[in-house]
Write a protein that holds these residues in place. Structure first.
Motif, PDB file in Angstrom:
ATOM      1  N   LYS A   1     -33.641  29.577  12.876  1.00 12.14           N
ATOM      2  CA  LYS A   1     -32.361  29.654  12.184  1.00 12.14           C
ATOM      3  C   LYS A   1     -31.622  30.829  12.796  1.00 12.14           C
ATOM      4  CE  LYS A   1     -29.042  29.197   9.186  1.00 12.14           C
ATOM      5  NZ  LYS A   1     -28.081  28.074   9.308  1.00 12.14           N
ATOM      6  N   LEU A   2     -30.429  30.567  13.347  1.00 13.91           N
ATOM      7  CA  LEU A   2     -29.644  31.599  14.006  1.00 13.91           C
ATOM      8  C   LEU A   2     -28.356  31.857  13.241  1.00 13.91           C
ATOM      9  CD1 LEU A   2     -30.003  30.271  17.670  1.00 13.91           C
ATOM     10  CD2 LEU A   2     -31.460  31.916  16.497  1.00 13.91           C
ATOM     11  N   LEU A   3     -27.925  33.104  13.232  1.00 14.82           N
ATOM     12  CA  LEU A   3     -26.683  33.474  12.573  1.00 14.82           C
ATOM     13  C   LEU A   3     -25.653  33.891  13.624  1.00 14.82           C
ATOM     14  CD1 LEU A   3     -28.105  35.549   9.574  1.00 14.82           C
ATOM     15  CD2 LEU A   3     -27.611  33.097   9.700  1.00 14.82           C
ATOM     16  N   SER A   4     -24.399  33.910  13.242  1.00 13.74           N
ATOM     17  CA  SER A   4     -23.317  34.164  14.189  1.00 13.74           C
ATOM     18  C   SER A   4     -23.090  35.659  14.390  1.00 13.74           C
ATOM     19  CB  SER A   4     -22.019  33.514  13.707  1.00 13.74           C
ATOM     20  OG  SER A   4     -21.002  33.645  14.677  1.00 13.74           O
ATOM     21  N   GLY A   5     -23.953  36.262  15.189  1.00 13.48           N
ATOM     22  CA  GLY A   5     -23.818  37.670  15.523  1.00 13.48           C
ATOM     23  C   GLY A   5     -24.116  37.867  16.991  1.00 13.48           C
ATOM     24  N   GLY A   6     -23.899  39.079  17.480  1.00  9.58           N
ATOM     25  CA  GLY A   6     -24.226  39.328  18.874  1.00  9.58           C
ATOM     26  C   GLY A   6     -23.458  40.486  19.463  1.00  9.58           C
ATOM     27  N   CYS A   7     -23.688  40.720  20.743  1.00 12.03           N
ATOM     28  CA  CYS A   7     -23.047  41.804  21.471  1.00 12.03           C
ATOM     29  C   CYS A   7     -21.667  41.364  21.933  1.00 12.03           C
ATOM     30  CB  CYS A   7     -23.895  42.197  22.678  1.00 12.03           C
ATOM     31  SG  CYS A   7     -23.077  43.362  23.780  1.00 12.03           S
ATOM     32  N   PRO A   8     -20.603  41.986  21.433  1.00  4.58           N
ATOM     33  CA  PRO A   8     -19.259  41.564  21.827  1.00  4.58           C
ATOM     34  C   PRO A   8     -18.973  41.776  23.306  1.00  4.58           C
ATOM     35  CG  PRO A   8     -19.155  43.576  20.503  1.00  4.58           C
ATOM     36  CD  PRO A   8     -20.563  43.078  20.429  1.00  4.58           C
ATOM     37  N   THR A   9     -19.644  42.752  23.921  1.00  2.12           N
ATOM     38  CA  THR A   9     -19.422  43.011  25.345  1.00  2.12           C
ATOM     39  C   THR A   9     -19.969  41.873  26.196  1.00  2.12           C
ATOM     40  OG1 THR A   9     -19.501  45.401  25.011  1.00  2.12           O
ATOM     41  CG2 THR A   9     -19.889  44.614  27.238  1.00  2.12           C
ATOM     42  N   HIS A  10     -21.210  41.478  25.934  1.00  2.00           N
ATOM     43  CA  HIS A  10     -21.799  40.378  26.696  1.00  2.00           C
ATOM     44  C   HIS A  10     -21.181  39.029  26.317  1.00  2.00           C
ATOM     45  CE1 HIS A  10     -25.027  43.372  27.454  1.00  2.00           C
ATOM     46  NE2 HIS A  10     -25.194  42.695  28.573  1.00  2.00           N
ATOM     47  N   ALA A  11     -20.866  38.861  25.032  1.00  2.00           N
ATOM     48  CA  ALA A  11     -20.376  37.567  24.556  1.00  2.00           C
ATOM     49  C   ALA A  11     -18.977  37.226  25.043  1.00  2.00           C
ATOM     50  CB  ALA A  11     -20.415  37.526  23.026  1.00  2.00           C
ATOM     51  N   LYS A  12     -18.219  38.221  25.479  1.00  2.00           N
ATOM     52  CA  LYS A  12     -16.852  37.949  25.932  1.00  2.00           C
ATOM     53  C   LYS A  12     -16.824  37.232  27.285  1.00  2.00           C
ATOM     54  CE  LYS A  12     -15.568  42.303  26.205  1.00  2.00           C
ATOM     55  NZ  LYS A  12     -14.832  43.569  26.484  1.00  2.00           N
ATOM     56  N   ILE A  13     -17.945  37.271  28.002  1.00  2.00           N
ATOM     57  CA  ILE A  13     -18.009  36.648  29.319  1.00  2.00           C
ATOM     58  C   ILE A  13     -18.284  35.152  29.169  1.00  2.00           C
ATOM     59  CG2 ILE A  13     -19.143  36.713  31.564  1.00  2.00           C
ATOM     60  CD1 ILE A  13     -17.538  39.252  30.740  1.00  2.00           C
ATOM     61  N   ASP A  14     -17.507  34.313  29.860  1.00  2.00           N
ATOM     62  CA  ASP A  14     -17.668  32.865  29.723  1.00  2.00           C
ATOM     63  C   ASP A  14     -18.067  32.213  31.046  1.00  2.00           C
ATOM     64  OD1 ASP A  14     -15.317  32.763  31.223  1.00  2.00           O
ATOM     65  OD2 ASP A  14     -14.037  32.392  29.471  1.00  2.00           O
ATOM     66  N   LYS A  15     -18.191  30.914  30.994  1.00  2.00           N
ATOM     67  CA  LYS A  15     -18.627  30.146  32.159  1.00  2.00           C
ATOM     68  C   LYS A  15     -17.693  30.322  33.344  1.00  2.00           C
ATOM     69  CE  LYS A  15     -19.884  25.405  33.501  1.00  2.00           C
ATOM     70  NZ  LYS A  15     -19.975  23.995  33.017  1.00  2.00           N
ATOM     71  N   GLU A  16     -16.393  30.394  33.064  1.00  2.00           N
ATOM     72  CA  GLU A  16     -15.411  30.546  34.136  1.00  2.00           C
ATOM     73  C   GLU A  16     -15.609  31.870  34.873  1.00  2.00           C
ATOM     74  OE1 GLU A  16     -14.696  29.262  31.099  1.00  2.00           O
ATOM     75  OE2 GLU A  16     -14.595  27.248  32.002  1.00  2.00           O
ATOM     76  N   ASP A  17     -15.925  32.928  34.117  1.00  2.00           N
ATOM     77  CA  ASP A  17     -16.203  34.219  34.751  1.00  2.00           C
ATOM     78  C   ASP A  17     -17.395  34.111  35.698  1.00  2.00           C
ATOM     79  OD1 ASP A  17     -14.216  35.807  33.376  1.00  2.00           O
ATOM     80  OD2 ASP A  17     -15.476  35.727  31.597  1.00  2.00           O
ATOM     81  N   ALA A  18     -18.429  33.419  35.226  1.00  2.00           N
ATOM     82  CA  ALA A  18     -19.636  33.267  36.040  1.00  2.00           C
ATOM     83  C   ALA A  18     -19.361  32.453  37.300  1.00  2.00           C
ATOM     84  CB  ALA A  18     -20.744  32.621  35.214  1.00  2.00           C
ATOM     85  N   LEU A  19     -18.656  31.357  37.149  1.00  2.00           N
ATOM     86  CA  LEU A  19     -18.344  30.502  38.305  1.00  2.00           C
ATOM     87  C   LEU A  19     -17.452  31.229  39.303  1.00  2.00           C
ATOM     88  CD1 LEU A  19     -17.756  27.071  36.527  1.00  2.00           C
ATOM     89  CD2 LEU A  19     -19.723  27.738  37.926  1.00  2.00           C
ATOM     90  N   SER A  20     -16.527  32.013  38.794  1.00  2.00           N
ATOM     91  CA  SER A  20     -15.634  32.776  39.665  1.00  2.00           C
ATOM     92  C   SER A  20     -16.416  33.804  40.476  1.00  2.00           C
ATOM     93  CB  SER A  20     -14.565  33.465  38.820  1.00  2.00           C
ATOM     94  OG  SER A  20     -13.732  34.264  39.623  1.00  2.00           O
ATOM     95  N   ALA A  21     -17.350  34.505  39.819  1.00  2.00           N
ATOM     96  CA  ALA A  21     -18.163  35.505  40.522  1.00  2.00           C
ATOM     97  C   ALA A  21     -19.053  34.846  41.568  1.00  2.00           C
ATOM     98  CB  ALA A  21     -19.002  36.290  39.518  1.00  2.00           C
ATOM     99  N   LYS A  22     -19.633  33.698  41.217  1.00  2.00           N
ATOM    100  CA  LYS A  22     -20.512  32.996  42.153  1.00  2.00           C
ATOM    101  C   LYS A  22     -19.725  32.457  43.353  1.00  2.00           C
ATOM    102  CE  LYS A  22     -23.737  30.247  40.381  1.00  2.00           C
ATOM    103  NZ  LYS A  22     -25.040  30.832  40.782  1.00  2.00           N
ATOM    104  N   ALA A  23     -18.483  32.036  43.118  1.00  2.00           N
ATOM    105  CA  ALA A  23     -17.636  31.552  44.216  1.00  2.00           C
ATOM    106  C   ALA A  23     -17.241  32.696  45.149  1.00  2.00           C
ATOM    107  CB  ALA A  23     -16.397  30.880  43.649  1.00  2.00           C
ATOM    108  N   ALA A  24     -17.004  33.861  44.558  1.00  2.00           N
ATOM    109  CA  ALA A  24     -16.613  35.025  45.353  1.00  2.00           C
ATOM    110  C   ALA A  24     -17.782  35.573  46.178  1.00  2.00           C
ATOM    111  CB  ALA A  24     -16.060  36.115  44.439  1.00  2.00           C
ATOM    112  N   HIS A  25     -19.007  35.357  45.670  1.00  2.00           N
ATOM    113  CA  HIS A  25     -20.199  35.896  46.348  1.00  2.00           C
ATOM    114  C   HIS A  25     -21.262  34.794  46.441  1.00  2.00           C
ATOM    115  CE1 HIS A  25     -18.245  39.750  45.702  1.00  2.00           C
ATOM    116  NE2 HIS A  25     -18.185  39.479  44.409  1.00  2.00           N
ATOM    117  N   PRO A  26     -21.031  33.800  47.267  1.00  2.09           N
ATOM    118  CA  PRO A  26     -21.909  32.615  47.312  1.00  2.09           C
ATOM    119  C   PRO A  26     -23.339  32.894  47.761  1.00  2.09           C
ATOM    120  CG  PRO A  26     -20.352  32.611  49.140  1.00  2.09           C
ATOM    121  CD  PRO A  26     -19.917  33.702  48.216  1.00  2.09           C
TER     122      PRO A  26
END
Length: 304
Positions: A165-190
């Motif tokens: 059972k999970l509740l809606s909490g977490g680290c706001p710093t890590h949670a602000k990063i989304d899939k688009e950020d990850a794909l953009s970084a991977k594209a920039a540094h393949p």
């Protein structure tokens, strides 16, 4: 100027019998004057065995509390009193007590990034590196995992034999990063490996070459034969790795992966604390400490 302040700190900590702990998210100049640098729980264990009678935590409040819980005989200071943790402060004992009534047969597994008050009702504590192992090891099949939904989701996938059972909490710093950020970084540094903290969203960790704690990320990068890495945790780790491995290239997943609470502590804060002009001593009621430390003792029992 920085070197002068560092020399003052090194002199004073020796004179005053002080152990300085620096979380890995601290700046390089603070890590350089620390007796120990690492993750929050590892630092608490170092404080417990350190010979000094006084400890200064360069990190956030729950970390200083954890040091005090494990070393009650020592004087423990938080270098900067405003350095809190939004994730640790999201949930309190009263709220989780009410949730527990709804799920009475669920064991409460608390991430170490929680307040001392919240730890008093947890069955066992975990770190990001030990969460999977401990959730597998505890006898209960049903687990109420608090407070980080992203770490909880990651653990849930690794431990399918348990009910979470999970509740809606977490680290706001890590949670602000989304899939688009990850794909953009991977594209920039393949050619770079993508190393991610499990406090990131599942859509981000799904794209990673390695998922692990801060120390785990650093160890992986240092030992790997690869030469390029995208670092999916607080950006200070990029800087630390650049110093440790000058022959390798490290890139931040996002320029926004910055914990402002961690950045609140400065080198001058440490000096002021040593000189008695700043910092805050962590004072904890003994009954609270005894109740809160039980879940950490359980973690140690299960090999966390």
């Amino acid at each position: 100027m920085i070197k002068d302040i560092q020399e003052k700190i090194l002199k004073l900590k020796k004179q005053n019998d002080v152990c300085i702990l620096a979380h890995s998210y601290m700046s390089e100049e603070i890590c350089e004057i620390a007796d120990f640098t690492g993750d929050s729980y590892a630092l608490s264990l170092k404080a417990k065995t350190a010979p000094q009678s006084t400890v200064i935590m360069c990190g956030v409040r729950f970390m200083a509390e954890t040091v005090k819980m494990l070393s009650p005989q020592k004087r423990v200071y938080l270098a900067n009193p405003v350095a809190g943790c939004p994730m640790a402060e999201q949930m309190d004992r009263e709220v989780i007590s009410e949730v527990k009534k709804m799920y009475p047969d669920y064991a409460i597994v608390a991430y170490i990034n929680t307040t001392a008050q919240l730890k008093t009702i947890a069955d066992v504590c975990v770190t990001s590196s030990s969460a999977v192992k401990i959730c597998r090891a505890i006898p209960e099949k049903n687990i109420l995992f608090i407070p980080d939904i992203n770490l909880g989701t990651y653990v849930k996938k690794q431990v399918p034999e348990k009910n979470f059972k999970l509740l809606s909490g977490g680290c706001p710093t890590h949670a602000k990063i989304d899939k688009e950020d990850a794909l953009s970084a991977k594209a920039a540094h393949p050619d770079a490996l993508f190393l991610v903290h499990p406090e990131c969203r599942p859509e981000v960790t799904a794209l990673a070459d390695y998922v692990g704690s801060t120390s785990g990320i650093m160890d992986f990068a240092e030992k790997s034969d690869y030469k390029e890495f995208i670092i999916g945790t607080e950006n200070s780790i990029v800087q630390h790795l650049q110093f440790k491995c000058p022959d390798k290239n490290f890139y931040p997943l996002s320029k926004d992966l910055v914990c402002h609470n961690m950045k609140a502590t400065t080198l001058v804060d440490v000096l002021n604390c040593l000189e008695g002009k700043g910092g805050e001593e962590i004072v904890m009621d003994e009954e609270l400490r005894v109740q809160a430390v039980k879940c950490i003792d359980k973690m140690i029992e299960y090999g966390g």
